[in-house]
Design a protein around this motif. Structure first.
Motif, mmCIF file in Angstrom:
data_model
loop_
_atom_site.group_PDB
_atom_site.id
_atom_site.type_symbol
_atom_site.label_atom_id
_atom_site.label_comp_id
_atom_site.label_asym_id
_atom_site.label_seq_id
_atom_site.Cartn_x
_atom_site.Cartn_y
_atom_site.Cartn_z
ATOM 1 N N TRP A 1 -5.539 7.426 -3.907
ATOM 2 C CA TRP A 1 -5.630 6.838 -5.231
ATOM 3 C C TRP A 1 -5.730 5.314 -5.230
ATOM 4 O O TRP A 1 -5.869 4.706 -6.284
ATOM 5 N N ALA A 2 -5.608 4.684 -4.070
ATOM 6 C CA ALA A 2 -5.653 3.222 -4.061
ATOM 7 C C ALA A 2 -6.962 2.735 -4.680
ATOM 8 O O ALA A 2 -8.045 3.087 -4.219
ATOM 9 N N GLY A 3 -6.887 1.959 -5.724
ATOM 10 C CA GLY A 3 -8.092 1.500 -6.423
ATOM 11 C C GLY A 3 -7.816 0.193 -7.134
ATOM 12 O O GLY A 3 -6.912 -0.545 -6.748
ATOM 13 N N SER A 4 -8.590 -0.102 -8.152
ATOM 14 C CA SER A 4 -8.412 -1.368 -8.875
ATOM 15 C C SER A 4 -9.439 -1.475 -9.987
ATOM 16 O O SER A 4 -10.413 -0.721 -10.023
ATOM 17 N N ASN A 5 -9.219 -2.434 -10.860
ATOM 18 C CA ASN A 5 -10.207 -2.833 -11.863
ATOM 19 C C ASN A 5 -10.553 -4.304 -11.659
ATOM 20 O O ASN A 5 -9.689 -5.098 -11.277
ATOM 21 N N GLY B 1 0.771 -1.216 0.000
ATOM 22 C CA GLY B 1 0.000 0.000 0.000
ATOM 23 C C GLY B 1 0.809 1.275 0.000
ATOM 24 O O GLY B 1 0.267 2.374 -0.080
ATOM 25 N N GLY B 2 2.129 1.207 0.109
ATOM 26 C CA GLY B 2 2.923 2.423 0.023
ATOM 27 C C GLY B 2 2.849 3.295 1.254
ATOM 28 O O GLY B 2 2.909 4.508 1.175
ATOM 29 N N PHE B 3 2.726 2.718 2.415
ATOM 30 C CA PHE B 3 2.578 3.508 3.616
ATOM 31 C C PHE B 3 3.898 3.694 4.344
ATOM 32 O O PHE B 3 3.938 3.935 5.530
ATOM 33 N N HIS C 1 -4.759 -1.712 -7.800
ATOM 34 C CA HIS C 1 -3.837 -0.575 -7.957
ATOM 35 C C HIS C 1 -3.321 -0.138 -6.597
ATOM 36 O O HIS C 1 -4.060 0.415 -5.776
ATOM 37 N N LEU C 2 -2.052 -0.402 -6.364
ATOM 38 C CA LEU C 2 -1.401 -0.045 -5.104
ATOM 39 C C LEU C 2 -0.035 0.530 -5.428
ATOM 40 O O LEU C 2 0.340 0.675 -6.595
ATOM 41 N N THR C 3 0.715 0.841 -4.391
ATOM 42 C CA THR C 3 2.068 1.344 -4.596
ATOM 43 C C THR C 3 2.922 0.305 -5.303
ATOM 44 O O THR C 3 2.841 -0.885 -5.017
ATOM 45 N N LEU C 4 3.760 0.768 -6.224
ATOM 46 C CA LEU C 4 4.700 -0.107 -6.917
ATOM 47 C C LEU C 4 6.049 0.028 -6.225
ATOM 48 O O LEU C 4 6.624 1.107 -6.194
ATOM 49 N N MET C 5 6.539 -1.079 -5.660
ATOM 50 C CA MET C 5 7.777 -1.043 -4.886
ATOM 51 C C MET C 5 8.620 -2.277 -5.192
ATOM 52 O O MET C 5 8.142 -3.238 -5.784
ATOM 53 N N SER D 1 -1.089 -0.710 -11.418
ATOM 54 C CA SER D 1 -1.552 -2.098 -11.357
ATOM 55 C C SER D 1 -0.483 -2.964 -10.685
ATOM 56 O O SER D 1 0.549 -3.269 -11.276
ATOM 57 N N SER D 2 -0.742 -3.366 -9.456
ATOM 58 C CA SER D 2 0.250 -4.099 -8.668
ATOM 59 C C SER D 2 0.220 -5.598 -8.954
ATOM 60 O O SER D 2 1.071 -6.344 -8.447
ATOM 61 N N TRP D 3 -0.726 -6.040 -9.763
ATOM 62 C CA TRP D 3 -0.880 -7.454 -10.134
ATOM 63 C C TRP D 3 -1.961 -7.488 -11.206
ATOM 64 O O TRP D 3 -2.952 -6.767 -11.106
ATOM 65 N N ARG D 4 -1.747 -8.239 -12.239
ATOM 66 C CA ARG D 4 -2.786 -8.409 -13.249
ATOM 67 C C ARG D 4 -3.039 -9.898 -13.436
ATOM 68 O O ARG D 4 -2.084 -10.668 -13.589
#
Length: 813
Positions: free
Chosen positions: A282-286, A24-26, A307-311, A750-753
């Motif tokens: 902005w944390a969201g998703s499809n 989550g980028g926290f 959709h989360l933080t990309l790390m 997109s943290s995973w598709r």
């Protein structure tokens, strides 16, 4: 203990060196801290290259662990306990530092290892007492089917911690991790739940009301965005969704009962503190699913990309688990034993954030130097406990943890102004929850009926759940506990600060740091849902038409740009018939940016104010088709125009907001920003838009960018922010508002598709990086270039790969 091939040994051990990201980028406050450390030395490499075990004794039974070419552990066992032990061992080997960092954050003891810079974060997390909520949750889970499996998982983590050299981050920070506990597993759930539902929007809106007036607050932060892209009720798709049974609990419309209470702003000191620890908006998703009625195969297909933080390494950890009664593959958060998003041999599932309002704020009349508060007709003492925060390199800090009947009480030293300086906080995650059991049951599920039953225990976070099964079933359901607030017995909305002394906005059945009942929450059967729709799509837009739903559900949803585009594309696909998995992968790659059409009137206003090259560039944007692709110049100018236009609005319209605040935090969404007229800008909207466009051109020119791909590049970094640990940069398409989601400035997307057809066609998936935390391993970032290009890899559940570890139980141990 022992035996394992040399290659696997090196790969697995170095995987433990590279862990460090948190979901989550926290971890924003931590990043700067860790940037001073040097790259791995030769000595560190040598320490990490000791031979690991091939055989590991296990009190939980036999299991095998293999790694495939993408570094994904494939684990097989006869019992779930043995499976969980092995999963814990793999995660402990690959992500131990990442796991430790995230529990430190939630427990509020980051400062003990990184120093004073995280004190504000620690004060907040200690004040909210997430640790007590995790303890209560473990007490709820311990005696369920999930309890022994969580304990076996922790045993596996701790065995890896004992067997293998610690990741180098521990050496650099000069500490050793404590054993992993079941409460730590529950903390991981709290971390994600807070990241998706923790919000101080209510406080910001009340501050705007106090500072700029009710009309301005309602205009800038409306409770409902005017679009028709709701998830349920969409024309031609799920417009026959079941109407809930509830009645007479509909809260009054916005502001109906506020006339008797004066609005107060939040104290600027408290405002700054909370803004610093608030999860990103902005944390969201499809996610979408198409039933077999409309697919070429006759079987349903589902897709999901959170959709989360990309790390580096990624937020998610991919794993494959095989048990005699089920096989499951997908991703979990490091520190959690079960697959959270994925598919088993009977169906596939995914989640998007539902945006439900599950947090409230209360103010109190106090006395006795603030140690007592009036609650109805009685005075009560706050529950106050002094706790010590250890700080590396500085004296320890004592903080008072204060609680009321509603939960945590957060405050700041008041500066003598008429602001709210102390607030009670009720949040569903402060109560014991059963989500761990729900996730286990999803892993075990044999079809839609099992899924329906499992979701009854999915208490947090509120999510839009989408499922497709081999039996042809499709499901959509909003999960989680959503409180029904009542004042004097009447239902009220939760979009205000309540008078806690008058017992406004009470949640019946809610017990912070204890076990709650469902008495005060929307009944499971009446949460928005639809069984077996022809197709369904979610992109964090409004869930239902609020006027037709009998409960208050939310005060905030994501902007509908993705939702509108999703329905356009999904409707067209279904109308065309014979939808395939390739069609839905293409849908995940859709890069149409709907903001262009929404802002077109603003851009056209600017035309008459521009001349020469600037006007030519504006013409380029106005002629653009909205496809956010790297080979175009128009999206480069457009996205920087949006940034500059928002900055101009903040300077013109929010300049009079109390100067001790971050005015930018009060900016409206882009959906609202595009609708604001001349009265919000000095000199009018056209002048502001032209000025913003000039500024965008200046920035683009100063940076030397020519095309969108020069700017829109991956920037995915390890928390240590060292070049040898950070991921390489790749150009990519998409934007913050496209289904192919990427937010270059926020490092999110997109943290995973995954796209999962429910037949013999292989599912496909991709991570933004790699599954292996070892920066020297091929699978450290081997998926990143493909992810940036919108490509996928196979998502099968076979036990492929060389044997890495054999776990031996029983008499052989």
């Amino acid at each position: 203990m022992t035996e394992r091939s040399g290659d696997l040994t090196r790969r697995a051990l170095l995987a433990a060196v590279g862990g460090g990201a948190v979901a989550g980028g926290f971890l924003g406050p931590v990043r700067g801290y860790l940037s001073a450390f040097a790259p791995l030395s030769g000595g560190t490499w040598d320490a990490a290259a000791d031979d690991p075990p091939v055989r590991v004794d296990s009190a939980h039974g036999d299991a095998t662990l293999r790694y495939d070419d993408a570094g994904v552990p494939r684990i097989e066992a006869e019992t779930e306990a043995a499976l969980s032990f092995a999963a814990g061992y793999a995660q402990g080997a690959d992500r131990l530092f990442q796991m430790d960092l995230q529990r430190r954050q939630l427990r509020g003891n980051l400062s003990a290892v990184v120093g004073e810079a995280t004190l504000d974060s620690d004060r907040f997390h200690v004040g909210m007492d997430f640790a007590a909520a995790a303890d209560a949750t473990w007490a709820e889970v311990r005696d369920t089917d999930a309890g022994p499996l969580v304990e076996a998982y922790c045993d596996g983590v701790n065995r890896a911690r004992a067997d293998l050299p610690l990741p180098v981050e521990f050496t650099l920070l000069d500490y050793e991790p404590a054993p992993w506990t079941p409460a730590d597993v529950m903390l991981a759930e709290k971390l994600i739940a807070w990241g998706l539902t923790g919000s101080f929007r209510t406080l910001r809106k009340e501050t705007l009301r106090a500072e700029l007036g009710a009309d301005a607050a309602t205009t800038l932060i409306p409770d409902r965005l005017d679009h028709d892209a709701a998830i349920l009720g969409h024309d031609g798709a799920t417009n026959d969704w079941p109407v809930p049974l509830g009645s007479a609990v509909r809260p009054p419309a916005e502001d109906d009962d506020r006339s008797t209470r004066a609005a107060l702003g939040t104290d600027p000191g408290l405002d700054r503190w909370l803004s610093g620890v608030e999860p990103p908006a902005w944390a969201g998703s499809n996610s979408w699913a198409v039933s077999g009625e409309h697919t070429a195969s006759g079987d349903p297909i589902m897709a999901n990309d959170p959709h989360l933080t990309l790390m580096a390494p990624p937020v998610w950890y991919e794993q494959v688990l095989r048990h005699p009664e089920y096989e499951v593959r997908g991703v979990t958060f490091p520190g959690v034993p079960f697959v959270v998003i994925g598919e088993n041999d009977r169906g596939a599932w995914g989640f998007t954030n539902a945006g439900c309002d599950v947090i409230d704020f209360y103010e109190y009349e106090t006395r006795a130097d603030g140690t007592e508060y009036r609650y109805g007709d009685r005075w009560r003492s706050f529950d106050i406990e002094t706790r010590t925060i250890e700080v590396a390199g500085a004296p320890d800090v004592d903080v008072d943890v204060k609680k009321s009947a509603h939960g945590a009480v957060l405050g700041a030293t008041a500066g003598g102004d008429e602001f709210r300086s102390e607030l009670g906080v009720a949040w569903t995650g402060l109560s014991a929850t059963r989500t761990t059991s729900a996730i286990l049951d999803l892993n075990r599920s044999r079809g839609a009926a099992d899924v329906d039953e499992a979701l009854r225990r999915f208490d947090e976070p509120t999510q839009c759940f989408v499922y497709a099964g081999h039996d042809g079933s499709v499901r959509y359901r909003v999960t989680g506990q959503v409180p029904i607030r009542r004042t004097d017995g009447d239902a009220v909305a939760g979009n205000r600060v309540f008078d806690g002394t008058a017992r406004e906005g009470e949640w019946a059945g809610y017990t912070p740091y204890g076990e709650s009942s469902w008495d005060g929450f929307i009944p499971y059967e009446e949460m928005p849902h639809v069984d077996d729709p022809p197709y369904v799509g979610t992109a964090n837009q409004r869930v239902v038409d609020d006027a037709e739903y009998p409960y208050y559900l939310a005060e905030d949803y994501s902007e509908p740009f993705r939702g509108i585009r999703l329905w356009e594309r999904l409707d067209a696909l279904v109308d065309g018939g014979d939808v395939t998995a390739a069609d839905l992968r293409d849908l995940q790659r859709d890069v149409h940016d709907g903001r262009l059409a929404h802002f077109r009137p603003v851009l056209e206003d600017a035309r008459d104010e521009l001349s020469g090259a600037a006007r030519d560039d504006l013409g380029t944007v106005l002629e653009w088709d909205g496809e956010a692709v790297g080979s175009e110049r128009a999206p480069l100018l457009f996205v920087h125009f949006l940034d500059a236009y928002e900055g101009r609005f903040v300077a013109d319209a929010l300049g009079d907001l109390d100067g001790r605040r971050d005015a930018a935090a009060y900016a409206p969404t882009q959906w609202v920003l595009a609708t604001l007229g001349d009265e919000w800008f000095d000199g009018g909207r056209a002048v502001a838009a032209a000025d913003a466009f000039e500024k965008a051109r200046e920035r683009v020119g100063a940076e030397g960018w020519e095309l969108y791909r020069d700017y829109n590049r991956t920037r995915i970094d390890h928390p240590f922010d060292q070049s040898f640990l950070n991921y390489p940069r790749y150009p990519t398409d998409g934007s913050a508002a496209t289904l192919f989601n990427f937010r270059v400035e926020a490092g999110a997307g997109s943290s995973w598709r995954q796209v999962c057809p429910q037949n013999d066609t292989p599912s496909r998936c991709i991570l933004p990086g790699g599954n292996d935390g070892n920066p020297y391993a091929e699978s450290y970032d081997d998926q990143l270039a493909a992810w940036a290009n919108g490509e996928f890899k196979p998502m099968d559940r076979a036990m492929s790969g060389d044997l890495a570890v054999r776990f031996v139980g029983g008499d052989e141990a």
